[in-house]
Design a protein around this motif. Structure first.
Motif, PDB file in Angstrom:
ATOM      1  N   MET A   1      72.243  15.505  29.024  1.00  0.00           N
ATOM      2  CA  MET A   1      72.067  16.362  30.176  1.00  0.00           C
ATOM      3  C   MET A   1      70.447  16.663  30.279  1.00  0.00           C
ATOM      4  O   MET A   1      70.264  16.777  31.569  1.00  0.00           O
ATOM      5  CB  MET A   1      72.726  17.748  29.593  1.00  0.00           C
ATOM      6  N   LYS A   2      69.582  17.079  29.437  1.00  0.00           N
ATOM      7  CA  LYS A   2      68.310  17.220  29.665  1.00  0.00           C
ATOM      8  C   LYS A   2      67.348  16.066  30.338  1.00  0.00           C
ATOM      9  O   LYS A   2      66.701  16.258  30.992  1.00  0.00           O
ATOM     10  CB  LYS A   2      67.505  17.234  28.040  1.00  0.00           C
ATOM     11  N   ILE A   3      68.217  14.855  29.874  1.00  0.00           N
ATOM     12  CA  ILE A   3      67.295  13.914  30.658  1.00  0.00           C
ATOM     13  C   ILE A   3      67.613  13.810  31.904  1.00  0.00           C
ATOM     14  O   ILE A   3      66.723  13.455  32.916  1.00  0.00           O
ATOM     15  CB  ILE A   3      67.692  12.230  29.947  1.00  0.00           C
ATOM     16  N   ILE A   4      68.987  14.143  32.684  1.00  0.00           N
ATOM     17  CA  ILE A   4      68.864  14.408  33.764  1.00  0.00           C
ATOM     18  C   ILE A   4      68.222  15.305  34.729  1.00  0.00           C
ATOM     19  O   ILE A   4      67.826  15.122  35.651  1.00  0.00           O
ATOM     20  CB  ILE A   4      70.672  14.626  34.013  1.00  0.00           C
ATOM     21  N   GLN A   5      68.182  16.587  33.895  1.00  0.00           N
ATOM     22  CA  GLN A   5      67.568  17.670  34.347  1.00  0.00           C
ATOM     23  C   GLN A   5      66.011  17.120  34.664  1.00  0.00           C
ATOM     24  O   GLN A   5      65.413  17.519  35.730  1.00  0.00           O
ATOM     25  CB  GLN A   5      67.493  18.726  33.359  1.00  0.00           C
ATOM     26  N   PHE A   6      65.528  16.214  33.512  1.00  0.00           N
ATOM     27  CA  PHE A   6      64.042  15.803  33.724  1.00  0.00           C
ATOM     28  C   PHE A   6      64.131  14.674  34.874  1.00  0.00           C
ATOM     29  O   PHE A   6      62.909  14.951  35.452  1.00  0.00           O
ATOM     30  CB  PHE A   6      63.964  15.011  32.350  1.00  0.00           C
TER      31      PHE A   6
ATOM     32  N   SER B   1      67.668   6.397  22.808  1.00  0.00           N
ATOM     33  CA  SER B   1      67.737   4.861  22.938  1.00  0.00           C
ATOM     34  C   SER B   1      67.538   4.274  24.386  1.00  0.00           C
ATOM     35  O   SER B   1      67.820   5.150  25.190  1.00  0.00           O
ATOM     36  CB  SER B   1      69.240   4.521  22.491  1.00  0.00           C
ATOM     37  N   ARG B   2      67.226   3.186  24.690  1.00  0.00           N
ATOM     38  CA  ARG B   2      66.954   2.612  26.187  1.00  0.00           C
ATOM     39  C   ARG B   2      68.271   2.777  26.790  1.00  0.00           C
ATOM     40  O   ARG B   2      68.250   3.190  28.157  1.00  0.00           O
ATOM     41  CB  ARG B   2      66.497   1.379  26.062  1.00  0.00           C
ATOM     42  N   GLY B   3      69.364   2.593  26.164  1.00  0.00           N
ATOM     43  CA  GLY B   3      70.838   2.500  27.020  1.00  0.00           C
ATOM     44  C   GLY B   3      71.000   3.831  27.323  1.00  0.00           C
ATOM     45  O   GLY B   3      71.209   4.294  28.765  1.00  0.00           O
ATOM     46  N   TYR B   4      70.648   4.917  26.666  1.00  0.00           N
ATOM     47  CA  TYR B   4      70.813   6.425  26.975  1.00  0.00           C
ATOM     48  C   TYR B   4      69.919   6.640  28.010  1.00  0.00           C
ATOM     49  O   TYR B   4      70.358   7.449  29.142  1.00  0.00           O
ATOM     50  CB  TYR B   4      70.475   7.390  25.718  1.00  0.00           C
ATOM     51  N   TYR B   5      68.790   6.200  28.072  1.00  0.00           N
ATOM     52  CA  TYR B   5      67.599   6.657  28.946  1.00  0.00           C
ATOM     53  C   TYR B   5      68.032   5.730  30.438  1.00  0.00           C
ATOM     54  O   TYR B   5      68.023   6.783  31.387  1.00  0.00           O
ATOM     55  CB  TYR B   5      66.367   6.025  28.455  1.00  0.00           C
ATOM     56  N   VAL B   6      68.496   4.675  30.336  1.00  0.00           N
ATOM     57  CA  VAL B   6      68.935   4.281  31.607  1.00  0.00           C
ATOM     58  C   VAL B   6      70.244   4.734  32.193  1.00  0.00           C
ATOM     59  O   VAL B   6      70.457   5.071  33.286  1.00  0.00           O
ATOM     60  CB  VAL B   6      69.391   2.638  31.527  1.00  0.00           C
ATOM     61  N   THR B   7      71.294   5.118  31.377  1.00  0.00           N
ATOM     62  CA  THR B   7      72.414   6.008  31.856  1.00  0.00           C
ATOM     63  C   THR B   7      72.062   7.020  32.293  1.00  0.00           C
ATOM     64  O   THR B   7      72.614   7.577  33.415  1.00  0.00           O
ATOM     65  CB  THR B   7      73.381   6.180  30.435  1.00  0.00           C
TER      66      THR B   7
ATOM     67  N   LYS C   1      69.254   7.994  33.527  1.00  0.00           N
ATOM     68  CA  LYS C   1      68.615   7.811  34.983  1.00  0.00           C
ATOM     69  C   LYS C   1      69.466   7.462  36.085  1.00  0.00           C
ATOM     70  O   LYS C   1      69.428   7.906  37.124  1.00  0.00           O
ATOM     71  CB  LYS C   1      67.506   6.584  34.714  1.00  0.00           C
ATOM     72  N   TYR C   2      70.422   6.580  35.538  1.00  0.00           N
ATOM     73  CA  TYR C   2      71.458   6.142  36.647  1.00  0.00           C
ATOM     74  C   TYR C   2      72.267   7.249  37.105  1.00  0.00           C
ATOM     75  O   TYR C   2      72.412   7.739  38.546  1.00  0.00           O
ATOM     76  CB  TYR C   2      72.388   5.093  36.216  1.00  0.00           C
ATOM     77  N   ILE C   3      72.765   8.340  36.120  1.00  0.00           N
ATOM     78  CA  ILE C   3      73.469   9.391  36.533  1.00  0.00           C
ATOM     79  C   ILE C   3      72.792  10.358  37.262  1.00  0.00           C
ATOM     80  O   ILE C   3      73.149  10.964  38.384  1.00  0.00           O
ATOM     81  CB  ILE C   3      74.162   9.954  35.165  1.00  0.00           C
ATOM     82  N   SER C   4      71.277  10.554  36.952  1.00  0.00           N
ATOM     83  CA  SER C   4      70.544  11.467  37.878  1.00  0.00           C
ATOM     84  C   SER C   4      70.498  11.030  39.325  1.00  0.00           C
ATOM     85  O   SER C   4      70.393  11.536  40.333  1.00  0.00           O
ATOM     86  CB  SER C   4      69.344  11.648  37.086  1.00  0.00           C
ATOM     87  N   LEU C   5      70.243   9.818  39.193  1.00  0.00           N
ATOM     88  CA  LEU C   5      70.123   9.305  40.813  1.00  0.00           C
ATOM     89  C   LEU C   5      71.514   9.410  41.479  1.00  0.00           C
ATOM     90  O   LEU C   5      71.292   9.551  42.872  1.00  0.00           O
ATOM     91  CB  LEU C   5      69.609   7.615  40.450  1.00  0.00           C
ATOM     92  N   PHE C   6      72.385   9.020  40.858  1.00  0.00           N
ATOM     93  CA  PHE C   6      73.661   9.445  41.675  1.00  0.00           C
ATOM     94  C   PHE C   6      73.918  10.591  41.769  1.00  0.00           C
ATOM     95  O   PHE C   6      74.146  11.034  43.063  1.00  0.00           O
ATOM     96  CB  PHE C   6      74.664   8.782  40.574  1.00  0.00           C
ATOM     97  N   ILE C   7      73.806  11.652  40.939  1.00  0.00           N
ATOM     98  CA  ILE C   7      73.955  13.079  41.142  1.00  0.00           C
ATOM     99  C   ILE C   7      72.799  13.521  42.473  1.00  0.00           C
ATOM    100  O   ILE C   7      73.155  14.200  43.373  1.00  0.00           O
ATOM    101  CB  ILE C   7      73.806  14.023  39.988  1.00  0.00           C
ATOM    102  N   ALA C   8      71.774  12.715  42.410  1.00  0.00           N
ATOM    103  CA  ALA C   8      70.859  13.071  43.417  1.00  0.00           C
ATOM    104  C   ALA C   8      71.212  12.603  44.814  1.00  0.00           C
ATOM    105  O   ALA C   8      70.725  13.264  45.988  1.00  0.00           O
ATOM    106  CB  ALA C   8      69.256  12.308  43.204  1.00  0.00           C
TER     107      ALA C   8
END
Lengths: 433, 366
Positions: free
Chosen positions: B1-6, B206-212, B214-221
């Motif tokens: 969640m925090k990564i999405i906010q970031f 993990s890189r997978g967690y980071y990419v996921t 990022k993807y979710i945050s872009l989609f939400i954006a």
């Protein structure tokens, strides 16, 4: 000059630029090959249908002959007459199809065009004599102007014996014009029947110049080459500062940066456009530069008059130029358009460092300029659709003689000069934050 | 969640995204304002169309009268009488258009086309609208009368649902989608260009967690952008447009000559847009991690979308081609049978390219 060459060398050596050029070449090559395949498929379908007729018609004639024999035995006069005219019709069709198959197989385009001309000219004569077109698409008539243009195009093709564009309607290959006003289902059918595919390289280039493919590749070129300054002025890469410690005038640096990017954008667009030409040598042929290109002349006598001008399908004039002449008009306009779009990109790059945002801004500006601003001689975005400028479609449909490639070059050059001037002013004060 | 906010914070601080939303809002508003000003044009357009048809009929009436002067012919007389009936019908129709009486207008249009259908049965009789189109217009008008809705001009309407359809046909296209990808994709390409992703990979995630993330945050954006497009078009229509009857029940013709309501159309357009954005963002991530360069990534995306559009124009307008769905309006109207399978195709293709992007960044690194 040395700075310019240095900048050119840097652009060439960037791996990113090389990959982007490769992708663009791949894209245009794929596009050409797909287009070629579609055209080839239409042609082969026509050949298959003709071959089918050659086996189908004799069978039909045999059956009718047998029926005729029976009718003769029964002495049925009416049936004999009907059957005889049917047999005559099928024999005529067989002869026609046999002839067309032979010509198509031997790529004898001249005689085919001659036959198409005779048929179309007959329709034109009938239409001109009665002021009424007797050719319908879903109950809607084809414009008499379109008929005149189509017949004339076929006449010129027959004279020159050139390979035409491939279109689905082989029998009456109409040239679509702005004088047609089909609606609903008729429009769908008309568009399908008049969609043209060019197999030879020059024909393909003419085909893509009618859509906005050239401006599209200019934008890609600008995206690759117009960010020479901003790419060296980011937070992580401050290469631009290097120049400030060199004994270089800002003016020299500006022209080196601007000129090298422009030079490569022009080379890029020309190179991309030459790819289909090179490929066509292997697939079919590069084609003939004698191919006729329609130019609208419009209602000339009404342009300067005080009354409201209207398009008159019966009286309005047109003429054809060769494809070679068309390209001679297209190339200078393309070069000026490249200068305009590149200057816009370059200027934006001096304010906004992100190439992506610049690309988004330029695409939005072009889209709005094309869709929202009126088609007018002083609107630089009017000249993005170069085909409609050269064939005078805009001039005739807007009843404005001032919309032509000469004025286009002047308007685009003036706007480009302003953009360059503002860019130079900004560049002189440019510092990396 | 925090990564999405970031990621969201990064996107918002770039200022490009809020400006993009604002430009979208401005564009929709300008288009609505334009349509609002063009309302008189709708009447003029209709009157011009029917006047032209009436002129054609008048010409034929003169010709028939001429022919009848030379010799009496019952068939020609019947044709003449029907032509006169058609001409009178057209005159009544034009009067009802001027009087702005939409029910009468619909009814008169039905009468005119019914008469015209009988009229064109005569030899040498001509009416400038094709038989199939007339039958379709009659069906549409009957449906509108049944649903108690006035007829709308699909180009210039300010009825909220029809205006939203117009906006979908302009914005939910390769140009709209590519602009969205350009704007939200900056947070991906910028850190690759500036190598700040190396610092990210030193973090204990993990890189997978980071990419996921990022993807979710872009989609939400992307959702606020969609909301801006649809919401502003709807609000403008409701506040300043025409809201007569059940606007989401307006019948639209598909290419198969079946009806789809504006409500169904809008639901499908939102679902398709969301699915195509999901697919596009996965392609964006994949190309960004493959090329690791802004210019190449966006050149690739431009070529990829334009190429896909070309392919669907060249006959590959099929359900298994994800690029078919970048022209949202066209796919709903031309190929109604593609729904909902098309959404599965888009999500499937999106998942494949997303996992490919994840694999690349995990195996190959930066």
């Amino acid at each position: 000059m040395k700075v310019f060459l240095f900048e050119c060398k840097k652009m060439l050596k960037k791996r990113g630029n090389q990959v982007a050029i490769f992708l663009s070449v791949l894209a245009i090559a794929t596009f050409y090959l797909i287009n070629h395949t579609v055209a080839q498929n239409i042609l082969e379908n026509r050949l298959i249908s003709l071959e089918y007729s050659l086996t189908d018609y004799p069978e039909m004639i045999r059956k009718l002959m047998a029926e005729l024999e029976d009718a003769k035995k029964a002495n049925n006069e009416e049936k004999i007459n009907n059957l005889e005219s049917d047999i005559e019709f099928y024999e005529y069709m067989l002869k026609e199809d046999q002839w067309e198959l032979e010509q198509l197989s031997a790529n004898n385009w001249g005689p085919i065009a001659q036959k198409q001309y005779e048929r179309l000219n007959e329709i034109v004569k009938v239409a001109l004599s009665g002021n009424l077109v007797d050719y319908y698409i879903e109950d809607q008539t084809v414009s008499i102007f379109t008929l005149r243009v189509s017949a004339e195009e076929r006449r010129l093709l027959a004279e020159a014996g050139i390979e035409p564009f491939i279109q689905r309607n082989f029998y009456d290959p109409f040239h679509p014009t702005i004088y047609d006003h089909f609606t609903g289902k008729a429009l769908e059918r008309w568009e399908e029947a008049t969609e043209r595919y060019g197999k030879p390289g020059f024909h393909f280039l003419y085909q893509i110049s009618q859509s906005l493919v050239i401006p599209f590749f200019i934008i890609i070129g600008c995206l690759i080459f117009a960010n020479g300054v901003s790419s060296e002025a980011t937070k992580k890469n401050r290469g631009f500062n290097f120049y400030t410690v060199l004994p270089l005038k800002r003016q020299t640096l500006f022209w080196a940066k601007y000129g090298s990017g422009l030079f490569f954008t022009i080379l890029f667009v020309l190179f991309i456009m030459s790819v289909p030409l090179i490929l066509s040598v292997f697939t079919s042929s590069s084609g003939s530069l004698q191919f006729p290109v329609l130019i609208y002349d419009g209602p000339a006598e009404q342009f300067s008059g005080g009354t409201q001008p209207v398009l008159n399908a019966l009286r309005d004039e047109f003429h054809f130029i060769t494809l070679g002449e068309y390209f001679l008009n297209l190339i200078p306009l393309t070069l000026v358009l490249i200068v305009f779009l590149y200057s816009l990109f370059f200027l934006l790059n001096l304010w906004i460092k992100n190439a992506t945002i610049n690309a988004a801004l330029v695409i939005t500006t072009l889209y709005l300029g094309l869709a929202v601003l009126p088609v007018a001689p002083y609107n630089p975005f009017t000249y993005i659709d170069m085909h409609k400028i050269i064939n005078r479609e805009f001039a005739v449909s807007q009843f404005n003689e001032a919309i032509h490639s000469g004025n286009g070059m002047i308007v685009l050059s003036v706007v480009s000069l302003i953009l360059i001037g503002v860019g130079y002013w900004r560049f002189k004060r440019y510092v990396v934050d | 969640m925090k990564i999405i906010q970031f990621e969201w914070k990064k996107l918002w601080r770039l200022k490009v995204y809020p400006v993009f939303l604002l430009v979208t809002l401005l564009f929709v508003s300008s288009l609505f304002f334009y349509n609002y000003l063009m309302q008189d044009q709708i009447t003029t357009k209709k009157v011009e169309h029917f006047t032209r048809l009436r002129q054609d009929i008048s010409q034929q009436i003169f010709m028939l009268e001429d022919q009848l002067q030379t010799k009496a012919d019952p068939v020609l007389e019947a044709q003449l009488s029907m032509a006169e009936e058609l001409s009178n019908g057209l005159q009544e129709l034009i009067s009802s258009i001027y009087a702005n009486l939409w029910r009468e207008e619909l009814q008169n249009e039905i009468t005119v086309y019914e008469t015209a259908l009988r009229y064109i049965e005569f030899e040498n009789a001509y009416f400038g609208v094709s038989k199939m189109d007339m039958q379709n217009i009659i069906r549409l008008n009957e449906e509108l009368l049944k649903r108690n809705l006035p007829k709308e001009d699909l180009d210039l309407s300010i009825q909220p649902a029809i205006f939203m359809k117009k906006i979908v046909s302009i914005i939910m296209t390769p140009i709209g989608f590519i602009l969205l990808a350009f704007v939200v994709g900056i947070v991906v390409t910028k850190e690759l260009d500036e190598f700040s992703i190396r610092q990210v990979f030193t973090l204990p995630i993990s890189r997978g967690y980071y990419v996921t993330g990022k993807y979710i945050s872009l989609f939400i954006a992307s959702i606020p952008w969609l909301f801006t497009v649809f919401g502003s078009a709807y609000l403008l229509g409701v506040l300043f447009g025409r809201n007569e009857g059940d606007i989401f029940n307006y019948p639209l013709y598909t290419k198969l000559d079946t009806f789809i309501t504006t409500g169904e159309y809008l639901i499908q357009s939102i679902v398709y847009s969301l699915c195509f954005i999901a697919f596009l963002l996965s392609i964006l991530l994949l190309s960004a991690y493959v090329f690791k360069n802004t210019i190449i990534t966006y050149s690739f995306l431009l070529i990829f979308l334009a190429g896909g559009w070309m392919l669907s124009n060249y006959g590959l307008h099929v359900v298994c081609n994800p690029f078919t769905f970048q022209m949202v309006d066209r796919v709903i109207i031309d190929s109604p049978s593609f729904y909902p399978i098309g959404t599965i195709v888009l999500l499937g293709a999106g998942s494949i390219s997303f996992f490919a992007a994840m694999t690349i960044i995990r195996k190959r690194g930066i």
